[in-house]
Design a protein around this motif. Structure first.
Motif, mmCIF file in Angstrom:
data_model
loop_
_atom_site.group_PDB
_atom_site.id
_atom_site.type_symbol
_atom_site.label_atom_id
_atom_site.label_comp_id
_atom_site.label_asym_id
_atom_site.label_seq_id
_atom_site.Cartn_x
_atom_site.Cartn_y
_atom_site.Cartn_z
ATOM 1 N N SER A 129 38.023 33.792 32.933
ATOM 2 C CA SER A 129 38.380 34.973 33.731
ATOM 3 C C SER A 129 39.556 34.620 34.637
ATOM 4 O O SER A 129 39.933 33.451 34.748
ATOM 5 C CB SER A 129 37.190 35.418 34.585
ATOM 6 O OG SER A 129 36.085 35.726 33.755
ATOM 7 N N TRP A 130 40.094 35.651 35.261
ATOM 8 C CA TRP A 130 41.264 35.449 36.120
ATOM 9 C C TRP A 130 40.989 36.014 37.502
ATOM 10 O O TRP A 130 40.496 37.146 37.635
ATOM 11 C CB TRP A 130 42.483 36.123 35.505
ATOM 12 C CG TRP A 130 43.005 35.392 34.302
ATOM 13 C CD1 TRP A 130 44.035 34.514 34.260
ATOM 14 C CD2 TRP A 130 42.507 35.487 32.956
ATOM 15 N NE1 TRP A 130 44.212 34.034 32.979
ATOM 16 C CE2 TRP A 130 43.294 34.614 32.155
ATOM 17 C CE3 TRP A 130 41.461 36.195 32.345
ATOM 18 C CZ2 TRP A 130 43.073 34.446 30.788
ATOM 19 C CZ3 TRP A 130 41.241 36.035 30.982
ATOM 20 C CH2 TRP A 130 42.046 35.164 30.225
ATOM 21 N N ILE A 131 41.324 35.234 38.524
ATOM 22 C CA ILE A 131 41.192 35.708 39.906
ATOM 23 C C ILE A 131 42.433 36.538 40.232
ATOM 24 O O ILE A 131 43.556 36.045 40.106
ATOM 25 C CB ILE A 131 41.111 34.514 40.882
ATOM 26 C CG1 ILE A 131 39.854 33.678 40.630
ATOM 27 C CG2 ILE A 131 41.159 35.000 42.329
ATOM 28 C CD1 ILE A 131 39.806 32.367 41.426
ATOM 29 N N VAL A 160 40.381 30.839 35.484
ATOM 30 C CA VAL A 160 39.222 29.989 35.786
ATOM 31 C C VAL A 160 38.342 29.946 34.534
ATOM 32 O O VAL A 160 38.020 30.982 33.959
ATOM 33 C CB VAL A 160 38.397 30.546 36.977
ATOM 34 C CG1 VAL A 160 37.222 29.622 37.293
ATOM 35 C CG2 VAL A 160 39.271 30.714 38.218
ATOM 36 N N GLU A 161 37.972 28.738 34.125
ATOM 37 C CA GLU A 161 37.145 28.559 32.931
ATOM 38 C C GLU A 161 35.672 28.504 33.337
ATOM 39 O O GLU A 161 35.353 28.102 34.456
ATOM 40 C CB GLU A 161 37.488 27.217 32.244
ATOM 41 C CG GLU A 161 38.938 27.034 31.864
ATOM 42 C CD GLU A 161 39.303 27.736 30.558
ATOM 43 O OE1 GLU A 161 38.391 28.255 29.869
ATOM 44 O OE2 GLU A 161 40.512 27.777 30.250
ATOM 45 N N SER A 213 34.751 36.657 48.720
ATOM 46 C CA SER A 213 34.785 37.755 47.753
ATOM 47 C C SER A 213 35.926 37.483 46.788
ATOM 48 O O SER A 213 37.028 37.115 47.205
ATOM 49 C CB SER A 213 35.018 39.089 48.456
ATOM 50 O OG SER A 213 33.929 39.370 49.299
ATOM 51 N N VAL A 214 35.647 37.655 45.513
ATOM 52 C CA VAL A 214 36.641 37.377 44.484
ATOM 53 C C VAL A 214 36.782 38.614 43.603
ATOM 54 O O VAL A 214 35.791 39.189 43.171
ATOM 55 C CB VAL A 214 36.203 36.194 43.582
ATOM 56 C CG1 VAL A 214 37.314 35.845 42.601
ATOM 57 C CG2 VAL A 214 35.820 34.981 44.406
ATOM 58 N N PRO A 272 45.608 38.752 32.299
ATOM 59 C CA PRO A 272 46.597 39.632 32.921
ATOM 60 C C PRO A 272 47.988 39.397 32.336
ATOM 61 O O PRO A 272 48.204 38.423 31.603
ATOM 62 C CB PRO A 272 46.553 39.225 34.400
ATOM 63 C CG PRO A 272 45.939 37.876 34.428
ATOM 64 C CD PRO A 272 45.186 37.649 33.157
ATOM 65 N N ALA A 273 48.908 40.278 32.686
ATOM 66 C CA ALA A 273 50.268 40.168 32.157
ATOM 67 C C ALA A 273 50.884 38.816 32.519
ATOM 68 O O ALA A 273 51.667 38.256 31.757
ATOM 69 C CB ALA A 273 51.114 41.304 32.714
ATOM 70 N N ARG A 274 50.501 38.296 33.684
ATOM 71 C CA ARG A 274 51.066 37.010 34.115
ATOM 72 C C ARG A 274 49.956 36.101 34.637
ATOM 73 O O ARG A 274 48.975 36.573 35.192
ATOM 74 C CB ARG A 274 52.067 37.230 35.238
ATOM 75 C CG ARG A 274 53.153 38.199 34.868
ATOM 76 C CD ARG A 274 54.179 38.343 35.966
ATOM 77 N NE ARG A 274 55.103 39.404 35.649
ATOM 78 C CZ ARG A 274 56.068 39.303 34.726
ATOM 79 N NH1 ARG A 274 56.223 38.179 34.057
ATOM 80 N NH2 ARG A 274 56.862 40.321 34.483
#
Ligand code: HEC
Length: 475
Positions: free
Chosen positions: A208-210, A280-281, A306-307, A314-316
């Protein structure tokens, strides 16, 4: 080293162990308040009396209170509770001379109010403004100054000007999850600052991405500042297993970790710009280092995080690169302009510069954030980027204040952000005062029972130094 992809560029840059914060000297609120009261009364018997002219028309209720509300009440109010309240006229009037001094820049800590230290100077002005810049604009400063010069008049509460919205923003979005820490208790007898690391488990089932982060301080009276670190191997879990947290004097004390975000009280959430996210893996953790400043009363804190997540790539992607010296092993590094890194005892205006040639084999890589960091001997820090011989300043901190560290984020679109090209040179220029004229150092030495400064090298202990910028990059 010439990595093959932007990702490995970042990883190569992040190879150096992450730095954290060491024990800092903190100001004594009671003492500074009484100084202020003395200065305030001195001010009111002097220039304040009998003044006529434009300033006399400027009043608290009509002109000044809305400015103070939007720039100061986040901290200086019953609700903000970080320092004395500036909600009432009587308090604002008593503090008014010192208010102007702190807004315009002071010789003593805290150097600036609101506490924001990335400040343009004649020698160093970044091309972009900063996101969440809380400073007053020139017209607002002029109003406050005219009010003080004119005698700090109250005005008529019946026709008070409206109060604009104030207070920190809240991280929004329907994918925000909150991770609570195990919490920590400070006994009334604890006098020394404490650095506790909490191992936070995002419990991810898939990569996932933060996209945003928000620190939720539990007991704001003791939470001095918070630094978030990545924990790629999840090693913090075992370290925190016994007490729920562990003492982490230097960095996060786990392998391959980097600073993700540094937050100071009253700060807004981190919004990673332009739809970018930090990957984040599953199995990876986040270490939350809380710097506690005991008040002499027992306190129980449960600071949370909170995240905001994105399950889609995402695009970047955004990553953190470490540019500079953080561990003793780097003392003789050839990246120092004039190795070794050594601040002689007694030196008052000593400069060390880290100079790193960047490898960017391909891709459009931009800088979106900077977290400059030193310890207690440091007095100013400046980050520059040199491209084909032309040097641009990308982060000026003309007055370094250990107590008010934060991640500075540019306000601009991807294409406006500073771009990094292969062969560019990034410099981190750090100035130090290793003498007893440096009040922050003098206090830190006194706490340790030391009466004279010694030579200082790179390292993770309180009385070692660092000269580093954690640079947020995206591509
Ligand atoms: C992010 C929180 C925050 C904001 C916003 C803020 N302050 Fe402060 N201020 C503090 C804290 C905390 C202290 C206590 C000293 C310290 O910890 O640095 C302080 C101290 C002060 C002092 C006393 C300094 C001394 O020497 O004792 C003055 C005066 C002051 N602030 C004025 C202001 C004014 C005016 C504004 C708005 C224009 C403002 N502050 C905005 C947190 C804040």
């Amino acid at each position: 080293m010439r990595p093959a992809s932007p990702l490995t560029v970042a990883l190569a840059l992040v190879l150096a162990p992450a730095c954290g914060d060491d024990k800092g000297a903190s100001s004594d609120t009671a003492a500074t308040e009484s100084t202020a009261a003395t200065q305030a009364s001195a001010g009111s018997t002097g220039e304040g009396t009998g003044t006529t002219g434009a300033g006399a028309d400027v009043t608290w209720y009509q002109d000044v209170r809305p400015i103070i509300a939007s720039h100061c009440w986040t901290c200086h109010s019953q609700e903000g509770a970080l320092s004395f309240s500036l909600e009432e006229y009587s308090a604002a009037q008593a503090w008014s001379p010192l208010m102007v001094e702190k807004i315009e820049g002071s010789e003593a800590t805290p150097y600036y109010m609101p506490p924001f230290f990335a400040r343009e100077s004649a020698s160093c002005t970044p091309a972009l403004p900063w996101r969440d810049d809380p400073r007053l604009d020139a017209a607002e400063i002029e109003t406050i100054r005219a009010w003080v010069d004119g005698g700090a008049a109250e005005g008529d509460p019946a026709t008070a000007a409206e109060i604009p919205p104030w207070g920190p923003e809240v991280l929004s979005g329907d994918t925000v999850t909150t991770i609570t820490s195990a919490g920590y208790s400070l006994a009334a007898s604890v006098k020394e600052d404490q650095y506790r690391c909490f191992s936070l488990d995002p419990a991810l089932a898939a990569k996932s991405w933060i996209t945003g982060l928000q620190v939720d301080p539990g007991d704001p009276s003791v939470v001095h500042h918070v630094v978030l670190f990545s924990d790629p191997t999840g090693a913090s879990a075992a370290k925190a297993a016994g007490e729920g947290s562990y003492s982490c004097f230097g960095g996060a004390g786990v392998p391959d970790s980097s600073v993700l975000y540094a937050w100071a009280p009253g700060g807004n959430p981190l919004e990673i710009p332009d739809g970018a996210g930090i990957p984040v893996e599953p199995g990876q953790r986040v270490v939350m280092q809380v710097h506690y400043h005991p008040t002499g009363e027992a306190a129980t804190d449960k600071t949370g995080l909170s995240v905001r997540w994105s399950s889609q790539k995402p695009a970047r992607e955004a990553l953190m690169a470490i540019i500079g010296g953080v561990v003793a092993g780097q003392t003789n590094s050839s990246e120092w302009e004039d190795p070794p890194f050594l601040i002689p005892a007694g030196a008052k205006d000593h400069v060390e510069t880290w100079r790193e040639t960047l490898s960017v084999p391909f891709g459009d890589i931009r800088i979106w954030s900077i977290f400059p960091h030193m310890h207690l001997v440091g007095t100013s820090i400046e980050v520059t980027l040199e491209h084909q011989g032309a040097e641009a300043c990308i982060a000026p901190l003309p007055k370094w204040d250990f107590d008010w560290q934060r991640t500075y984020v540019y306000d601009g679109t991807f294409n406006e952000l500073p771009r990094v090209y292969d062969g560019d040179v990034m410099k981190v220029r750090c100035t130090y005062n290793n003498s007893l004229d440096n009040p922050v150092l003098a206090q830190a030495l006194a706490v340790e029972g030391i009466d004279a400064p010694s030579d200082v090298g790179v390292g993770e202990d309180t009385l070692d130094e660092m000269c580093v910028a954690i640079v947020g990059i995206m591509y």
